[in-house]
Design a protein around this motif. Structure first.
Motif, PDB file in Angstrom:
ATOM      1  N   MET A 120       0.808  -1.214   0.000  1.00  0.00           N
ATOM      2  CA  MET A 120       0.000   0.000   0.000  1.00  0.00           C
ATOM      3  C   MET A 120       0.845   1.271   0.000  1.00  0.00           C
ATOM      4  SD  MET A 120      -2.979  -1.413   2.566  1.00  0.00           S
ATOM      5  CE  MET A 120      -3.479   0.203   3.068  1.00  0.00           C
ATOM      6  N   THR A 121       2.151   1.164   0.196  1.00  0.00           N
ATOM      7  CA  THR A 121       3.010   2.349   0.163  1.00  0.00           C
ATOM      8  C   THR A 121       3.313   2.801  -1.258  1.00  0.00           C
ATOM      9  OG1 THR A 121       5.090   1.108   0.223  1.00  0.00           O
ATOM     10  CG2 THR A 121       4.117   1.747   2.354  1.00  0.00           C
ATOM     11  N   GLY A 122       3.003   1.981  -2.234  1.00  0.00           N
ATOM     12  CA  GLY A 122       3.293   2.342  -3.622  1.00  0.00           C
ATOM     13  C   GLY A 122       2.099   2.065  -4.509  1.00  0.00           C
ATOM     14  N   PRO A 123       2.263   2.322  -5.779  1.00  0.00           N
ATOM     15  CA  PRO A 123       1.167   2.067  -6.720  1.00  0.00           C
ATOM     16  C   PRO A 123       1.161   0.591  -7.128  1.00  0.00           C
ATOM     17  CG  PRO A 123       3.002   3.054  -7.878  1.00  0.00           C
ATOM     18  CD  PRO A 123       3.396   2.967  -6.425  1.00  0.00           C
ATOM     19  N   CYS A 124       0.646  -0.266  -6.255  1.00  0.00           N
ATOM     20  CA  CYS A 124       0.690  -1.716  -6.481  1.00  0.00           C
ATOM     21  C   CYS A 124      -0.696  -2.345  -6.366  1.00  0.00           C
ATOM     22  CB  CYS A 124       1.637  -2.372  -5.479  1.00  0.00           C
ATOM     23  SG  CYS A 124       3.258  -1.625  -5.364  1.00  0.00           S
ATOM     24  N   PRO A 125      -1.701  -1.882  -7.123  1.00  0.00           N
ATOM     25  CA  PRO A 125      -3.063  -2.392  -6.942  1.00  0.00           C
ATOM     26  C   PRO A 125      -3.194  -3.898  -7.183  1.00  0.00           C
ATOM     27  CG  PRO A 125      -2.918  -1.063  -8.932  1.00  0.00           C
ATOM     28  CD  PRO A 125      -1.623  -0.895  -8.191  1.00  0.00           C
ATOM     29  N   GLU A 126      -2.458  -4.433  -8.128  1.00  0.00           N
ATOM     30  CA  GLU A 126      -2.546  -5.874  -8.397  1.00  0.00           C
ATOM     31  C   GLU A 126      -1.965  -6.682  -7.240  1.00  0.00           C
ATOM     32  OE1 GLU A 126      -1.383  -9.124 -11.864  1.00  0.00           O
ATOM     33  OE2 GLU A 126      -0.831  -7.023 -12.128  1.00  0.00           O
ATOM     34  N   THR A 127      -0.865  -6.198  -6.680  1.00  0.00           N
ATOM     35  CA  THR A 127      -0.258  -6.874  -5.534  1.00  0.00           C
ATOM     36  C   THR A 127      -1.172  -6.781  -4.320  1.00  0.00           C
ATOM     37  OG1 THR A 127       1.952  -6.387  -6.385  1.00  0.00           O
ATOM     38  CG2 THR A 127       1.799  -6.959  -4.062  1.00  0.00           C
ATOM     39  N   ILE A 128      -1.782  -5.621  -4.107  1.00  0.00           N
ATOM     40  CA  ILE A 128      -2.720  -5.440  -3.001  1.00  0.00           C
ATOM     41  C   ILE A 128      -3.887  -6.414  -3.134  1.00  0.00           C
ATOM     42  CG2 ILE A 128      -4.413  -3.837  -2.000  1.00  0.00           C
ATOM     43  CD1 ILE A 128      -2.386  -1.578  -2.683  1.00  0.00           C
ATOM     44  N   ALA A 129      -4.448  -6.511  -4.320  1.00  0.00           N
ATOM     45  CA  ALA A 129      -5.576  -7.417  -4.557  1.00  0.00           C
ATOM     46  C   ALA A 129      -5.174  -8.871  -4.319  1.00  0.00           C
ATOM     47  CB  ALA A 129      -6.107  -7.235  -5.980  1.00  0.00           C
TER      48      ALA A 129
END
Length: 147
Positions: A120-129
């Motif tokens: 969540m500290t970076g632009p990682c929407p796929e990793t977050i999901a």
């Protein structure tokens, strides 16, 4: 194998993993390097490979016996899953989760950030999901950008 030789192999394995050198990683494992051993700084090969998103090396090290949740370093690093999540290495995160990495495990012996918090500290929407789908719990609602 004597202790001195094993230390040299461990150091070289971490170096090879740090630079994503699959050929050297494989050769060092065949020569007897232990996939769980760390270098003098406490860095494990699996952590080093996870930081750079070298999924092929991560898979090789896990297959050789590296444990997916072993913390690396002496307080300055963390778990392989946290490392991969921090940098948004989704394929590496996927490989670690598939081989048993705990998506809820906080680094720094349970006092640090979780893989989800790092993602969540970076632009990682796929990793977050991916982490949420694996059972990671979002932090408190007030600090969660997913709310």
């Amino acid at each position: 194998m004597n202790r001195r030789r094993q230390k040299k192999l461990s150091k070289r394995l971490v170096e090879a993993a740090t630079f994503g050198d699959s050929t050297r990683v494989n050769a060092l494992l065949r020569a007897g390097a232990r996939p769980e051993a760390s270098n003098a700084e406490g860095t494990t090969p699996l952590y080093a490979a996870s930081v750079i998103g070298a999924t092929d090396n991560v898979l090789c090290l896990l297959e050789a016996g590296a444990l997916p949740d072993t913390e690396s370093g002496r307080g300055a690093e963390g778990t392989p899953l946290c490392a991969a999540a921090c940098w948004g290495h989704t394929e590496t995160v996927r490989a670690l989760l598939a081989r048993g990495a705990d998506p809820r495990l906080r680094e720094d012996r349970g006092r640090g950030r979780s893989p989800l918090e790092w993602a969540m500290t970076g632009p990682c929407p796929e990793t977050i999901a991916l982490l949420l789908g694996a059972g990671a719990r979002p932090p408190h609602r007030a600090t969660c950008p997913l709310s």
